[in-house]
Design a protein around this motif. Structure first.
Motif: not given
Length: 244
Positions: A92, A198, A202, A209-210, A212, A216-217, A220-221, A226
């Motif tokens: 990230w 994901n 982006h 956003y998104w 990664t 699977s994020g 991001d979360r 995300a």
């Protein structure tokens, strides 16, 4: 006579643009990926590009040297665990700070790396195959830096080689996953489908956003990038970074 042909709703059109399945041809080149691709075809194309071979060469040398040296200790198991735990966050950070670097001007000097330039080109045409991969010049410099870290930053040479083995394994995984996402190979399993969706968001929904790629994020979360795609506006600069 009633027309039974399926119609495309505005929601379907929006969803197709967000995931990159919209059929409007991309700008650019005959190098663009074909509209359908099997996994074996994807693998053959993957192996035509230099970065997988460069990373694999380092992996083979590191693996053979590591086995020859021996000196296996508990810390050799700890290094991969720490790197795997940190990798989503590192991925990230690199995406945000290196790949999405906005060029800076210092007098007549422009500060802008090859990685950032090539990544902007990648956003312009996400289906241009060579632009999907790490540029060879930048990858070579990265390999030199990683080898130096492996040999100089660890208390044991064997432990440094364990580090290098782990990094090159993740490097190959990154290149393959990122490449496959940008082909028309269709996800068949839930985990890959989440990763695929994901990263497509982006590129085709909103570049802010998104970030990664191989997970699977997770990061991001954790870091608030995300959002719900259904309530996230489609960015007009997703294909032209820093234009806004």
């Amino acid at each position: 006579m009633t027309d039974h042909r399926p119609t495309t709703t505005s929601h379907d059109s929006e969803r197709s643009r967000a995931t990159g399945t919209h059929r409007t041809p991309d700008r650019g080149s005959p190098r663009a990926i074909r509209r359908s691709m099997s996994l074996s075809e994807a693998a053959r194309e993957f192996l035509r590009h230099p970065s997988p071979w460069m990373i694999a060469a380092v992996f083979v040398v590191a693996a053979s040297t590591r086995v020859a040296i021996g000196d296996w200790q508990l810390t050799d198991a700890l290094v991969p665990v720490v790197i795997l735990a940190a990798f989503p966050l590192v991925e990230w950070i690199i995406h945000v700070t290196v790949l999405h670097w906005r060029p800076r001007h210092l007098g007549p000097l422009t500060i802008d790396s090859e990685l950032a330039r090539k990544h902007r080109e990648h956003h312009v045409d996400p289906r241009d195959i060579p632009l999907i991969f790490i540029p060879p010049k930048s990858l070579l410099l990265t390999i030199v830096a990683l080898v130096a870290i492996a040999l100089l930053a660890f208390p044991r040479t064997a432990l440094g080689l364990t580090f290098l083995l782990t990094i090159t394994t993740l490097g190959l995984l990154y290149e393959w996953t990122h490449y496959l996402i940008h082909t028309d190979y269709k996800p068949k399993h839930a985990l890959y489908r989440a990763i695929w969706r994901n990263h497509r968001h982006h590129h085709y929904k909103n570049e802010h956003y998104w970030f990664t790629v191989t997970t699977s994020g997770t990061a991001d979360r954790l870091l608030g990038t995300a959002p719900d795609p259904a309530t996230t506006p489609t960015s007009p600069t997703a294909r032209n970074l820093h234009a806004g």
